[in-house]
Design an enzyme around this catalytic site. Structure first.
Site, PDB file in Angstrom:
ATOM      1  N   GLY A 641      68.856  10.782  65.161  1.00  0.00           N
ATOM      2  CA  GLY A 641      69.546  11.931  65.725  1.00  0.00           C
ATOM      3  C   GLY A 641      68.673  12.675  66.693  1.00  0.00           C
ATOM      4  N   GLY A 643      67.861  16.845  68.303  1.00  0.00           N
ATOM      5  CA  GLY A 643      68.108  18.280  68.210  1.00  0.00           C
ATOM      6  C   GLY A 643      67.506  18.955  69.419  1.00  0.00           C
ATOM      7  N   GLY A 644      67.439  20.262  69.347  1.00  0.00           N
ATOM      8  CA  GLY A 644      66.900  21.011  70.472  1.00  0.00           C
ATOM      9  C   GLY A 644      65.479  20.595  70.799  1.00  0.00           C
ATOM     10  N   GLY A 646      63.980  17.611  70.185  1.00  0.00           N
ATOM     11  CA  GLY A 646      63.810  16.257  70.692  1.00  0.00           C
ATOM     12  C   GLY A 646      64.449  15.284  69.724  1.00  0.00           C
ATOM     13  N   LYS A 647      63.971  14.052  69.725  1.00  0.00           N
ATOM     14  CA  LYS A 647      64.584  13.053  68.868  1.00  0.00           C
ATOM     15  C   LYS A 647      64.024  13.104  67.449  1.00  0.00           C
ATOM     16  CE  LYS A 647      66.481   9.724  71.946  1.00  0.00           C
ATOM     17  NZ  LYS A 647      66.465   8.384  72.528  1.00  0.00           N
ATOM     18  N   VAL A 648      64.831  12.635  66.512  1.00  0.00           N
ATOM     19  CA  VAL A 648      64.411  12.594  65.111  1.00  0.00           C
ATOM     20  C   VAL A 648      64.394  11.141  64.647  1.00  0.00           C
ATOM     21  CG1 VAL A 648      64.820  13.481  62.804  1.00  0.00           C
ATOM     22  CG2 VAL A 648      65.554  14.814  64.772  1.00  0.00           C
ATOM     23  N   LYS A 662      60.132  14.584  63.844  1.00  0.00           N
ATOM     24  CA  LYS A 662      60.736  15.210  65.019  1.00  0.00           C
ATOM     25  C   LYS A 662      59.748  15.112  66.162  1.00  0.00           C
ATOM     26  CE  LYS A 662      63.876  18.285  62.755  1.00  0.00           C
ATOM     27  NZ  LYS A 662      64.436  19.613  62.624  1.00  0.00           N
ATOM     28  N   ASP A 758      68.833  30.016  63.926  1.00  0.00           N
ATOM     29  CA  ASP A 758      69.750  28.944  64.303  1.00  0.00           C
ATOM     30  C   ASP A 758      70.390  28.289  63.080  1.00  0.00           C
ATOM     31  OD1 ASP A 758      71.177  27.438  66.078  1.00  0.00           O
ATOM     32  OD2 ASP A 758      69.567  25.988  66.459  1.00  0.00           O
TER      33      ASP A 758
END
Ligand SMILES: *[C@@H]1O[C@H](CO)[C@@H](O)[C@H](O)[C@H]1NC(C)=O
Ligand SMILES: *[C@@H]1O[C@H](CO)[C@@H](O)[C@H](O)[C@H]1NC(C)=O
Ligand SMILES: *[C@@H]1O[C@H](CO)[C@@H](O)[C@H](O)[C@H]1NC(C)=O
Ligand SMILES: *[C@@H]1O[C@H](CO)[C@@H](O)[C@H](O)[C@H]1NC(C)=O
Length: 958
Positions: A641, A643-644, A646-648, A662, A758
């Protein structure tokens, strides 16, 4: 001949090589780095393998499960690396007085720990609240250190705890009880021992601390600064046997129901400011030792009910305004040993009677108003009447007119032999053998006896110790017990000196001292009960391990090698040297690796020598290579996945631990200092409802954060059906509760507080038991930061969840998180996105709300997957009320997170669910629908929309 020797030699070498390296690499590394900061480590720890050869270390398979280093004479700090010994079950470092510094937060990572014993070290600083993560803990003994700060409330979450000893430290603050999402000691229903004496605890004894569900037998709160009255709830803890509340500043009357405690053997209320009449203790038939001295009780005629306390051995009521005459029937109590009633207004005649207790030794009535002593003398009993009219008016030279001096002493007599005169500091044992004994103090915190001249007791203690040593194969030849003149300190502990003499040699090795130490520190040895009561042991430093043990193993082997080698010839010697050289090289490599990992920030330093080393102990530093390797070069397959930040990526460490990495995109990278600040922040927070940070990587221009991996994905995945998890109503309430608890912790227990900024369904993750954990603090800012730049430059957050007040004012407070939480809860009920096609969930629900209808008229909003047909949504209305308060326009009107926690707990309780209870096994808590199967009612395609107005694909529930 020489061939045979060669074979023997090769076999020996084989052993040498095969036997080594049994310890798993990660544990080996951790142990190496731990001991690199210690002094006085045994010599053979340098080269041999921990699981094979280190005294005090025990392993299962290749993992270290037990560390018992009691009385090893070790010193130094305990580094945060200890948290990496993930299979550790027992940690006993007792009686190593040179251990100093704080107990690292990472102690909370030892999830399998059942026994933690640090008694008699010199650790200081606060007890880390991460200790609450040790859910397997049964035995916690941190007494006799220099810990300060409060008792962490998280200890209250240790549901299996049976032994809690924090006595004799400098702990302050009040005794924590639960409430507002804070755990408290009242939750410890299995605990039998609260030993909290000799600290600086203040505040009142909270009434909630006690309930009839408790199993407590020893409640020791003596010598603190507690105020207020004794709560009557104490009378509910029927299991109590020893109650010490003495030497505090307690006031008010003693609750009359204290006599409900019919199992109490020792009751100490002395040295307080208790008022009202002394309590009527009729019915306390087990009561043996009673001390109510030095209180502000109302004047009282000597009460008859004393004479009904059949088990009484000791009655102490100094300075309590007792008046009138002592009834002679008191002395007829068969077990009576000591009566101390100094400084009262007792008058008339002292009559001990003719059938007084055979065990009676002392009647001290100094400073009273007695003018006649009927017996004039009582054989075997010391009577003190100094400062009574009788001594002033009649005969001040009478024996009973001097004050009492205890001059009793005891020491174990020689066992039919003549004591030796020993040289070089050795001591003659009871068997008259000169040796270096292991010594220490056995402190009885509340013995049920008070006459000290009964040698039978000490003999019984010696015998039971010897029996115990023998049955556990501890090499002890004999023990001796000594009682020197009892020093009366406020604690009134009876302190016995203990000496254990080695068997077969003149000193103990470390295995011997740690066996004795562990046996006494973990309380498996029980002195003859019930006479001796609760005890603690403090060992002296043992300094006679000698030089004949702990030689480097390879040294021994190469000695053999040299002897045999010389016989066989140069060739074999060469082979031997080569092999042992190889071995040494390998060990050196491992050690270097260990030291490199123990101080990851050495590498940080080289990255930028100006930036400070981050102040954290728990998070590990990973190299880029490490993470590259375990993600197969950040392959697509491992990408789970984005997110804000970067990639996970999902990955598995060499030790089998599954992690989520992350990896920051170039655009979202922070400055070094910001990144450092962030890791420091993240590694400060530990809570079961927060995703934990395991480490980070700051290497080769990369910034990565390494987290624990949660196998059930995000709440969003669950609500959309992507993860195939079906959440019923109760499960949703529990997710709400977990999330709220995580946030309450960030807002109210972390210092400085952290605002998440968030909160959204992607950021709530579910573990294998569907417990919710808040993740992604990428945008989190601690209050300190936000105070510095008061007008925040940039509003951050996710549309739909964003607090309008924050958006307008740009002033960030915890209440912004409360708002986002409210939105999230609406999503949880409805499985609808907060904002879709211009429809805002908050507005939609507010408009549809009709409190006169069932379920507030919100049927069409409720996610069908809740399973409406089978479950009634207990507490739905209350929950909606709460959620609506969270999304109030004005932050001030929104509840605090701790209030939200309490409300949800109440809703769960009214639904018949225990909110503190762990979820049962996963299979019974939710239905797992086969993933990806076409029969699954949900489809992971977000745009596929069946029911108009619903953001998530829906069909009727099966
Ligand atoms: C006495 O103890 C019992 C057993 O714990 C309890 O049920 C009862 O309420 C107690 N009575 C009082 C007056 O505290
Ligand atoms: C003490 O309590 C017992 C039993 O509850 C009662 O019989 C007795 O009268 C009481 N004594 C006093 C002095 O209050
Ligand atoms: C002892 O003291 C009590 C109460 O102060 C008083 O009533 C009584 O008369 C005194 N008795 C004697 C013998 O002095
Ligand atoms: C001495 O102590 C033992 C053990 O508690 C007890 O059985 C015995 O009666 C005591 N003897 C005397 C004389 O008090």
């Amino acid at each position: 001949m020489s061939e045979r020797i060669l074979v023997v030699l090769l076999l020996a070498l084989n052993c040498l090589l095969v036997a080594k390296g049994e310890t798993a690499d990660e544990d080996f590394t951790t142990l190496r780095s731990l001991i690199s900061t210690w002094k006085n480590t045994p010599p053979n720890w340098v080269v041999s393998d921990p699981c094979d050869d280190w005294e005090g270390i025990k392993c299962k398979k290749t993992r270290v499960t037990s560390i018992t280093l009691s009385s090893f004479g070790l010193g130094g700090p305990l580094s945060g690396d200890i948290g990496s010994l993930s299979e550790l079950e027992i940690l006993d470092l007792s009686y190593n007085k040179d251990f100093t510094g704080p107990l690292p937060q990472s102690i909370g990572e030892l999830r399998k720990l059942s026994t933690l014993i640090l008694v008699g070290c010199n650790f200081n600083g606060p007890i880390p609240d991460s200790i609450g993560n040790l859910q397997e803990l049964l035995f916690l003994s941190l007494n006799s250190n220099s810990f300060s700060g409060p008792i962490p409330p998280s200890i209250g979450s240790l549901s299996k705890l049976y032994w809690l000893d924090l006595a004799d430290n400098q702990l302050e603050g009040s005794i924590p009880v639960s409430g507002d999402d804070i755990f408290g000691l009242d939750n410890l229903h299995h605990a039998k021992h609260f030993h909290l004496g000799k600290n600086n605890l203040s505040g009142t004894i909270p009434p909630q601390l006690f309930s009839s569900e408790m199993a407590l037998i020893h409640l020791l709160l003596e010598s603190n600064k507690l105020v207020g009255s004794i709560p009557s709830t104490l009378g509910l803890v029927h299991s109590l046997e020893v109650v010490r509340l003495d030497s505090n500043s307690l006031d008010g009357p003693v609750p009359p129901n204290i006599n409900n405690l019919t199992n109490v053997r020792d009751l100490y209320l002395s040295n307080n400011k208790l008022s009202g009449p002394p309590p009527n203790l009729t019915g306390m038939d087990a009561l043996s030792y009673l001390d109510m001295s030095n209180n502000s009780f109302k004047p009282l005629d000597f009460p008859e009910w004393f004479t009904n306390l059949k088990s009484l051995t000791t009655l102490k009521m100094e300075r309590t305004q007792l008046q009138g005459q002592v009834p002679s029937s008191l002395f007829g109590l068969v077990n009576l040993q000591t009566v101390v009633l100094k400084d009262n207004k007792i008058n008339g005649t002292l009559d001990v009677g003719s059938s007084y207790s055979r065990q009676l030794r002392l009647v001290d009535l100094e400073t009273n108003s007695i003018d006649i002593f009927k017996q004039n003398e009582v054989p075997g009993v010391t009577i003190i009447l100094k400062d009574n009219p009788i001594c002033q008016e009649i005969d001040e030279r009478a024996a009973y007119c001097s004050s009492y001096k205890s001059n009793f002493s005891y020491s174990t007599p020689p066992n039919n032999c003549v004591p030796d005169t020993c040289k070089s500091g050795k001591i003659s044992s009871p068997n008259c053998i000169c040796a270096y004994p292991y010594t220490g103090t056995l402190a009885l915190r509340s013995p049920s006896f008070s006459n000290l001249d009964n040698n039978t007791r000490y003999l019984m203690l010696e015998e039971s110790l010897m029996r115990y040593f023998k049955s556990h194969f501890v090499p002890v030849d004999s023990v001796s017990v000594m009682l020197s003149h009892q020093i009366m300190d406020p604690t009134q502990y009876l302190k016995l000196n203990l000496q254990a003499f080695p068997s077969g040699q003149d000193h103990f090795n470390r295995t011997g001292t740690s066996q004795i130490g562990f046996m006494l520190s973990n309380q498996t040895f029980k002195p003859p009960q019930p006479d001796f009561g609760p005890f603690y042991f403090l060992a002296d430093k043992y300094e006679h391990f000698g030089n004949d043990e702990g030689l480097p193993e390879s040294g021994k082997h190469s000695n053999i090698g040299i002897i045999v080698g010389a016989a066989v010839g140069g060739l074999v010697l060469l082979v031997l040297l080569l092999l042992s050289g190889l071995y040494a090289f390998r060990q050196k490599k491992r050690a270097e690796k260990a030291i490199g990992q123990s101080n990851p920030f050495r590498r940080w330093d080289t990255v930028d020598s100006k930036s400070e080393v981050p102040q954290l102990k728990e998070a590990r530093m990973f190299s880029f290579e490490d993470l590259k390797k375990c993600t197969k070069s950040f392959s697509q397959v491992n990408d789970i996945g984005s997110g804000g930040f970067g990639k996970v990526y999902k990955a598995t460490l060499p030790n089998g631990q599954v992690i989520a990495i992350k990896r920051a995109q170039k655009e979202s990278m922070q400055g070094k200092l910001e990144f450092k600040a962030e890791i420091e922040l993240l590694s400060r927070v530990h809570h079961k409802n927060l995703v934990s940070l395991l480490g980070f990587c700051f290497d080769q221009g990369e910034q990565m954060l390494v987290y624990e991996y949660l196998q059930n994905g995000s709440l969003k995945d669950a609500l959309t059906g992507k993860s195939g998890i079906r959440l019923d109503w109760i499960r949703r309430l529990k997710i709400a509760l977990g999330t709220a608890r995580g946030l309450a912790y960030l807002h109210e227990l972390v210092n400085p507080p952290i605002i998440h900024r968030d909160i959204k369904s992607n950021n709530i993750l579910l573990d294998d038991r569907l417990n919710s954990k808040v993740s992604d603090f990428g945008l989190s800012k601690s209050m300190i930061d936000s105070e510095k730049d008061h007008v925040t430059t940039q509003v951050k957050g996710t549309l739909g969840y964003l607090d309008p007040e924050y958006y307008m004012s740009q002033q960030l407070t915890e209440k912004s998180d409360v708002y986002s939480f409210g939105v999230l809860m609406m999503e949880l009920i409805s499985a609808r996105k907060p904002l879709e096609r211009g429809k805002y969930i908050v507005k939609e629900i507010r408009n549809a709300l009709d409190k006169t209808k069932s379920l507030y008229g919100l049927h069409e909003f409720i996610d069908p997957a809740i399973g409406l047909s089978s479950t009634t949504l207990i507490g739905f209305d209350k929950f909606v009320d709460l959620v609506l308060r969270c999304v109030e326009e004005s932050g001030e009107e929104r509840p605090k997170m701790s209030e939200v926690v309490r409300e949800i707990e109440n809703i769960l309780k009214s639904a018949g669910t225990n909110p503190t209870e762990e979820s049962p096994s996963i299979s019974s808590s939710y239905e797992e629908v086969s993933r990806g199967s076409s029969s699954h009612p949900y489809n992971s395609n977000d745009t596929f929309d069946l029911s108009a107005g619903s953001p998530y694909p829906k069909v009727d529930p099966v």
